[in-house]
Design a protein around this motif. Structure first.
Motif, PDB file in Angstrom:
ATOM      1  N   GLN A  96      -8.700  -2.840   5.578  1.00 47.86           N
ATOM      2  CA  GLN A  96     -10.164  -2.507   5.942  1.00 47.86           C
ATOM      3  C   GLN A  96     -10.687  -2.682   7.206  1.00 47.86           C
ATOM      4  O   GLN A  96     -11.534  -1.456   7.503  1.00 47.86           O
ATOM      5  N   LEU A  97     -10.244  -3.123   8.336  1.00 45.13           N
ATOM      6  CA  LEU A  97     -10.617  -3.221   9.640  1.00 45.13           C
ATOM      7  C   LEU A  97     -10.175  -1.962  10.111  1.00 45.13           C
ATOM      8  O   LEU A  97     -10.923  -1.221  10.790  1.00 45.13           O
ATOM      9  N   GLU A  98      -8.987  -1.386   9.722  1.00 38.07           N
ATOM     10  CA  GLU A  98      -8.375  -0.075  10.325  1.00 38.07           C
ATOM     11  C   GLU A  98      -9.480   0.953   9.686  1.00 38.07           C
ATOM     12  O   GLU A  98      -9.749   1.871  10.196  1.00 38.07           O
ATOM     13  N   ILE A  99      -9.863   1.072   8.601  1.00 37.94           N
ATOM     14  CA  ILE A  99     -10.721   1.841   7.779  1.00 37.94           C
ATOM     15  C   ILE A  99     -12.245   2.111   8.647  1.00 37.94           C
ATOM     16  O   ILE A  99     -12.657   2.952   8.799  1.00 37.94           O
ATOM     17  N   ILE A 100     -12.738   0.742   8.790  1.00 37.13           N
ATOM     18  CA  ILE A 100     -13.919   0.935   9.592  1.00 37.13           C
ATOM     19  C   ILE A 100     -13.773   1.251  10.834  1.00 37.13           C
ATOM     20  O   ILE A 100     -14.792   2.064  11.437  1.00 37.13           O
ATOM     21  N   GLU A 101     -12.695   0.821  11.693  1.00 37.64           N
ATOM     22  CA  GLU A 101     -12.631   1.470  13.114  1.00 37.64           C
ATOM     23  C   GLU A 101     -12.501   2.973  13.082  1.00 37.64           C
ATOM     24  O   GLU A 101     -12.893   3.732  13.935  1.00 37.64           O
ATOM     25  N   ASP A 102     -11.720   3.249  12.274  1.00 32.62           N
ATOM     26  CA  ASP A 102     -11.612   5.002  12.173  1.00 32.62           C
ATOM     27  C   ASP A 102     -12.878   5.564  11.648  1.00 32.62           C
ATOM     28  O   ASP A 102     -13.425   6.518  12.300  1.00 32.62           O
ATOM     29  N   ALA A 103     -13.783   4.821  10.914  1.00 32.53           N
ATOM     30  CA  ALA A 103     -14.927   5.707  10.645  1.00 32.53           C
ATOM     31  C   ALA A 103     -15.977   5.619  11.723  1.00 32.53           C
ATOM     32  O   ALA A 103     -16.739   6.503  11.850  1.00 32.53           O
ATOM     33  N   LEU A 104     -15.871   4.477  12.617  1.00 30.72           N
ATOM     34  CA  LEU A 104     -16.690   4.298  13.531  1.00 30.72           C
ATOM     35  C   LEU A 104     -16.427   5.306  14.728  1.00 30.72           C
ATOM     36  O   LEU A 104     -17.277   5.876  15.249  1.00 30.72           O
ATOM     37  N   GLU A 105     -15.262   5.514  14.759  1.00 30.25           N
ATOM     38  CA  GLU A 105     -14.633   6.546  15.866  1.00 30.25           C
ATOM     39  C   GLU A 105     -15.210   7.930  15.269  1.00 30.25           C
ATOM     40  O   GLU A 105     -15.816   8.710  16.166  1.00 30.25           O
ATOM     41  N   LEU A 106     -15.280   8.151  14.026  1.00 30.59           N
ATOM     42  CA  LEU A 106     -15.685   9.678  13.527  1.00 30.59           C
ATOM     43  C   LEU A 106     -17.020   9.518  13.775  1.00 30.59           C
ATOM     44  O   LEU A 106     -17.670  10.879  13.947  1.00 30.59           O
ATOM     45  N   ILE A 107     -17.887   8.684  13.310  1.00 33.00           N
ATOM     46  CA  ILE A 107     -19.343   8.793  13.537  1.00 33.00           C
ATOM     47  C   ILE A 107     -19.558   9.137  14.983  1.00 33.00           C
ATOM     48  O   ILE A 107     -20.462   9.923  14.981  1.00 33.00           O
ATOM     49  N   LYS A 108     -19.065   8.739  16.026  1.00 29.98           N
ATOM     50  CA  LYS A 108     -19.426   8.831  17.392  1.00 29.98           C
ATOM     51  C   LYS A 108     -19.069  10.640  17.452  1.00 29.98           C
ATOM     52  O   LYS A 108     -19.765  11.226  18.294  1.00 29.98           O
ATOM     53  N   GLU A 109     -18.156  10.912  16.966  1.00 29.07           N
ATOM     54  CA  GLU A 109     -17.652  12.524  16.983  1.00 29.07           C
ATOM     55  C   GLU A 109     -18.424  13.417  16.029  1.00 29.07           C
ATOM     56  O   GLU A 109     -18.983  14.499  16.555  1.00 29.07           O
ATOM     57  N   ASP A 110     -18.486  13.083  14.811  1.00 34.37           N
ATOM     58  CA  ASP A 110     -18.917  13.987  13.958  1.00 34.37           C
ATOM     59  C   ASP A 110     -19.313  13.146  12.715  1.00 34.37           C
ATOM     60  O   ASP A 110     -18.537  12.864  11.780  1.00 34.37           O
TER      61      ASP A 110
END
Length: 59
Positions: free
Chosen positions: A14-28
């Motif tokens: 779950q933590l990995e999913i959240i980290e990936d989502a936060l990274e994507l939010i910053k990009e797109d």
């Protein structure tokens, strides 16, 4: 019932999913929404699969 080791493993997933989502939010942000929708669909598929992963008495 899931063991403590399985529970911790699930939390790291779950933590990995959240980290990936936060990274994507910053990009797109739109890409992040699509990513989270896909993850949600996969979780729902597992929750509502037939036959179920667990019997009612196991949860």
């Amino acid at each position: 019932m899931a063991s403590a080791k399985e529970y911790v493993g699930n939390l790291f997933d779950q933590l990995e999913i959240i980290e990936d989502a936060l990274e994507l939010i910053k990009e797109d942000p739109e890409k992040a929404i699509k990513y989270l929708e896909k993850k949600k669909m996969r979780v729902e598929r597992k929750l509502y699969q037939n036959p179920p992963l667990y019997e009612d008495s196991e949860i």
